[in-house]
Design a protein around this motif. Structure first.
Motif, mmCIF file in Angstrom:
data_model
loop_
_atom_site.group_PDB
_atom_site.id
_atom_site.type_symbol
_atom_site.label_atom_id
_atom_site.label_comp_id
_atom_site.label_asym_id
_atom_site.label_seq_id
_atom_site.Cartn_x
_atom_site.Cartn_y
_atom_site.Cartn_z
ATOM 1 N N LYS A 88 -12.760 -0.639 -3.909
ATOM 2 C CA LYS A 88 -11.631 -1.900 -3.605
ATOM 3 C C LYS A 88 -10.806 -2.572 -5.026
ATOM 4 C CE LYS A 88 -12.431 -2.125 1.235
ATOM 5 N NZ LYS A 88 -12.627 -3.373 2.949
ATOM 6 N N LYS A 89 -9.915 -2.587 -4.554
ATOM 7 C CA LYS A 89 -9.639 -3.006 -5.723
ATOM 8 C C LYS A 89 -9.488 -4.642 -5.302
ATOM 9 C CE LYS A 89 -4.931 -3.096 -8.743
ATOM 10 N NZ LYS A 89 -5.698 -3.003 -10.040
ATOM 11 N N ASP A 94 -5.997 -6.444 1.842
ATOM 12 C CA ASP A 94 -7.326 -5.484 2.447
ATOM 13 C C ASP A 94 -6.352 -4.232 2.461
ATOM 14 O OD1 ASP A 94 -9.197 -6.722 1.751
ATOM 15 O OD2 ASP A 94 -9.083 -7.685 3.661
ATOM 16 N N ALA A 97 -5.824 -2.350 -0.693
ATOM 17 C CA ALA A 97 -7.044 -2.697 -1.209
ATOM 18 C C ALA A 97 -7.652 -1.777 -1.709
ATOM 19 C CB ALA A 97 -7.945 -3.281 -1.120
ATOM 20 N N LYS A 98 -7.842 -0.295 -1.040
ATOM 21 C CA LYS A 98 -8.664 0.752 -0.776
ATOM 22 C C LYS A 98 -7.816 2.391 -1.583
ATOM 23 C CE LYS A 98 -11.100 0.321 3.136
ATOM 24 N NZ LYS A 98 -11.075 1.690 5.233
#
Length: 618
Positions: A88-89, A94, A97-98
């Motif tokens: 995830k970044k 969220d 973020a993936k």
């Protein structure tokens, strides 16, 4: 003569315009800077083209590296060896973020080479991350590093990148958790957002004193990169990094930027030897003013600061016909109140105002006011004149001290961290970004042959599918509207030149008068006889002149008297010929008139011979 000069002027102008159009078309193919074209292996490209078969008679064969390589990927099979990231970044919501952006292996949408596939970024507005290990690690020692791959923004690009990262060799490198903070040694490739078009070349340089890594960016190329992002063609990106610390960046095998790791990186690889002393402060009495108001200056007694800058022009006179009692605007007489107008809700309806038609023919309407003019007495607010500052000390700057963090890395190439993997970690608002034919090697010939087997075929197919010349001219004119003027002039010039050089010249009054005089001269049989006799006399005169050239003055006198006698005889013959001609004119037959016409048709020969003989005698 003037007409001939005019025609040559038009011809020269046409050549200049045509050469300007040619220069513009040629400049359109140039990148806008001093571009150096690398040698291309044309023989290998032609050999492979002969092997291929499709709509152009091309049969694609997967490229194979011809020398020692560290990594090569044509993407013509499955994604063997490539790893999708599960990370995830960091520091991101969220929901996004993936690294869940989708990748596919597929052919190009346009200018397709059957069988030639590439890696395609398929998701918009998502994070993508995929990576693969090199066949063997690259160590920065005595061999150059060459990185090359293809990119096609099939749907254009709004905001996003197509750069690659060469991941550093570390003990904890795990491709399943590859993300934006994974250490890399080099980042290279195109990137764009808004109207900012970039070609990145970034190195992570290790500080030998602190052990920390800092990003060093190559200076931006002095080239307009816009077309590479918008033309929807496959472009070849190449980075060449040499052991002598120099580098080159190429697009489609043309150098668009080159420099040195020691001189052309921002911030510099090596820090300055001296820095400003952070503890040094500017003294309170430091005077940085180069000029100051003259303290001894005094405002003159006649200086009136209250005078306005503008005053009424008392010499102005109201123009005749000025309509003092006519308003400049009047209600529109043709306007009608809308049917749905509700005076209780909308108020009283009033027609819209339009310019007063009576004012259109008059100098003006309404109350006439004198115009304003500049006030000759106006001087404004008085200020003391400026004089050099006797206390001027210059612009203050802090003193220099030795840089405690200074170090010198004479060969940053050799200090770079070895590379063991390649990865794409991207965010894009546009999908269908096509990648193909990655190669990492140390020999330029290997990279060129690899390009010929892959990118060369794509370029060949794209060139065959190019629009015609007319479409290209229209496209160029859309980008540069002033080209329409050149097109029109270029088309009009042949017509204009044809008219100038081929249209019959207009006859002048002088030509007409001369022709009229020649036609009006009567030609008779007597005149013809006279002309023949005069021609015989001319021949006799010429023979006598040749015989008497060496005779003295007495001989000359005899010749002159002889010429006088000849003149008398010629006059008598001419007189008799004239009388015979007059009688012939009165009773001449049709045959005699026809003969006279034929001789006259051959020109005014007798008249010319008479003039010639007289000139020779004189």
């Amino acid at each position: 003569m003037t007409r001939m000069h005019s025609q040559w002027d038009w011809l020269c102008l046409s050549l200049l315009i045509i050469s300007s159009v040619t220069a513009e078309i040629e400049d359109g193919g140039v990148l806008g800077a001093d571009v150096e074209v690398e040698d291309f292996d044309e023989e290998s490209q032609q050999a492979d083209v002969d092997k291929e078969e499709s709509s152009l008679g091309v049969v694609y064969q997967t490229p194979k590296p011809t020398g020692d390589v560290y990594f090569a990927e044509p993407f013509d099979g499955e994604l063997t060896g490539w790893v999708l990231s599960k990370a995830k970044k960091e520091d991101t919501d969220d929901t996004i973020a993936k690294y869940d952006g989708r990748w596919e292996v597929e052919e190009l949408k346009e200018n397709t080479v059957p069988g030639d596939k590439g890696l395609v970024l398929k998701s918009a507005a998502k994070h993508h991350a995929i990576s693969a290990m090199l066949t063997k690690a690259f160590i920065f020692d005595k061999k150059p590093l060459i990185v090359q791959y293809e990119v096609n923004f099939q749907g254009g690009i709004d905001c996003g990148g197509a750069y690659i990262k060469l991941l550093s060799s570390t003990d904890d490198l795990d491709l399943e958790f590859f993300f934006d903070k994974t250490p890399y040694t080099i980042m290279f490739g195109p990137d764009k957002c808004g109207e900012d078009y970039k070609l990145h070349f970034i190195i992570r340089h290790r500080n030998p004193k602190t052990g920390e890594y800092d990003e060093k960016h190559a200076k931006r190329p002095d080239v307009d990169l816009k077309k590479f992002y918008l033309d929807k063609k496959t472009h070849l990106y190449t980075l060449v990094l040499k052991p002598d610390d120099t580098f080159e960046m190429l697009i489609d095998q043309s150098v668009i930027s080159k420099g040195s790791l020691l001189e052309d990186m921002v911030p510099p690889v090596n820090p300055p030897k001296e820095i400003d002393d952070p503890t040094d402060k500017k003294p309170d009495d430091w005077d940085e003013r180069p000029k100051i108001p003259d303290p001894n200056a005094v405002k003159p007694d006649d200086w009136d600061e209250d005078e306005p800058s503008k005053i009424e022009d008392l010499d102005a006179v109201k123009p005749e016909g000025w309509l003092d009692y006519e308003p400049q605007y009047v209600p529109d007489p043709s306007a009608k109140k809308p049917k749905d107008w509700d005076e209780e809700m909308d108020g009283e309806w009033e027609a819209p105002q339009v310019p007063n038609p009576k004012c259109a023919t008059a100098p003006g309407c309404g109350l006439w006011v004198r115009p304003m003019k500049n006030n000759p007495k106006y001087k404004g607010k008085w200020k003391a004149p400026m004089i050099p500052n006797p206390n001027y000390q210059g612009i203050w700057s802090p003193r220099k001290i030795p840089n405690p963090d200074y170090f010198e890395d004479p060969h940053p190439f050799e200090m770079m961290t070895p590379i063991s993997a390649i990865g794409l970690e991207l965010w894009s608002m546009t999908s269908d970004i096509y990648f193909d034919n990655f190669i990492i090697c140390s020999e330029k010939e290997v990279a060129d042959r690899w390009a010929a087997d892959g990118w060369g075929l794509k370029k060949l197919v794209a060139s065959a599918n190019e629009p015609g010349m007319f479409s290209q001219l229209v496209t160029a004119a859309e980008d540069h509207p002033w080209l329409w003027v050149l097109y029109i002039l270029t088309l009009a010039l042949p017509v204009g030149l044809g008219v100038l050089f081929c249209w019959p010249a207009k006859k002048t009054d002088e030509d007409f008068d001369l022709k009229k005089t020649v036609i009006s001269m009567p030609v008779t049989k007597g005149g013809v006889k006279q002309g023949r006799e005069e021609l015989e006399d001319d021949e006799i005169d010429l023979e006598e002149e040749k015989e008497n050239e060496d005779i003295g003055e007495d001989g000359k006198m005899k010749d002159e008297s002889k010429y006088g006698e000849d003149d008398d005889e010629e006059n008598e013959v001419a007189g008799r010929s004239q009388e015979e001609g007059d009688e012939t004119n009165k009773s001449g037959s049709e045959d005699e008139m026809t003969a006279a016409d034929e001789i006259a048709g051959s020109g005014d020969g007798p008249l010319k011979s008479v003039r010639k003989r007289r000139v020779q005698k004189d």
